[in-house]
Each structure stands twice: as C-alpha cells, then as structure tokens.
Design a protein around this motif. Structure first.
Motif, mmCIF file in Angstrom:
data_model
loop_
_atom_site.group_PDB
_atom_site.id
_atom_site.type_symbol
_atom_site.label_atom_id
_atom_site.label_comp_id
_atom_site.label_asym_id
_atom_site.label_seq_id
_atom_site.Cartn_x
_atom_site.Cartn_y
_atom_site.Cartn_z
ATOM 1 N N CYS A 16 35.670 0.766 -15.728
ATOM 2 C CA CYS A 16 34.435 0.108 -15.727
ATOM 3 C C CYS A 16 34.086 -0.421 -16.998
ATOM 4 N N GLY A 17 34.382 -1.581 -17.037
ATOM 5 C CA GLY A 17 34.241 -2.299 -18.524
ATOM 6 C C GLY A 17 32.672 -2.834 -18.682
ATOM 7 N N THR A 18 32.398 -3.737 -19.397
ATOM 8 C CA THR A 18 31.034 -4.210 -19.767
ATOM 9 C C THR A 18 30.573 -4.898 -18.402
ATOM 10 N N GLY A 19 31.300 -5.483 -17.455
ATOM 11 C CA GLY A 19 30.865 -6.262 -16.464
ATOM 12 C C GLY A 19 30.558 -5.160 -15.258
ATOM 13 N N PRO A 20 29.904 -5.866 -14.031
ATOM 14 C CA PRO A 20 29.473 -4.533 -13.184
ATOM 15 C C PRO A 20 30.565 -4.154 -12.142
#
Length: 120
Positions: A16-20
C-alpha cells in the motif's frame, strides 16, 4: 468472510504505497480441509471491500492521475468474477466515462460518454 460462506478468512496487506491502490494476500478457510488456503484470484482485486448483504466485492482503483474507476465482482462457481466496471479517463482536454456490465458471460459496454473539459 471473503467468500460469504459464514467462515472467517484471513487478509494481510501485501502493499500500500503512496497511491490509493492497496493489494492484499488472502487465505480462505476451507471447512472440509480444516485449513486456510491461499486465494490468488482475490489477490488480483485492488482495494477489495466485501459486502455481506449483496455478496459482492467492490473495488476502487486509480491507474494514473488521468484514469480511475470502480469494479464489482460476484462469486460464480466459487470464484470472483467481474460483473460491472466503470472507468473515467482524461486525455487531450476530454473526459471519457465507460461503463461495462457482464451480459451472457461477456463484459459489454453499456454506456460511453466523452465530454470536453472546460478549464475555469
């Protein structure tokens, strides 16, 4: 309960990176085998939300700043199958929305609309 059989299942965040977009590992409890079995089909669904009432899986996703959408899955023959999706894309000053639905076993476009984006 990710397959709506009344048994608790296991889900762990894979990334779960910086994007959604978040992805998960899934293990479904198999009562006849009395153990959890990994489900790699569910792992392909981004941001899954399980609706016990409708027995459907909802997913929202973003592939870029200019493309996002939602997908709905339903179990068929023991596997989650895409039954509906909606996508919005922005390109060259236009916004295009496409809605697809599973009809007679195949995903078909049921609406497509392109509009010019007006900057204020």
């Amino acid at each position: 309960d990710e397959n709506f059989d009344g048994q608790n299942d296991i889900r762990l965040i894979a990334s779960c990176g910086t994007g959604p977009n978040c992805s998960f590992y899934h293990w479904i409890y198999n009562s006849s085998a009395k153990r959890f079995i990994r489900n790699k089909v569910l792992e392909k669904i981004v941001n899954p939300e399980f609706d016990k009432k409708t027995k459907q899986i909802f997913s929202t996703w973003r592939s870029s700043l200019y493309s996002h959408g939602s997908s709905t899955y339903k179990y068929m023959n023991g596997k989650p199958v895409l039954i509906h999706d909606f996508e919005v894309t922005h390109e060259e000053g236009q916004e295009t929305t496409v809605e697809r639905r599973r009809i007679r076993g195949k995903m078909k476009i049921i609406s497509k609309k392109t509009e010019k984006i007006i900057d204020n």
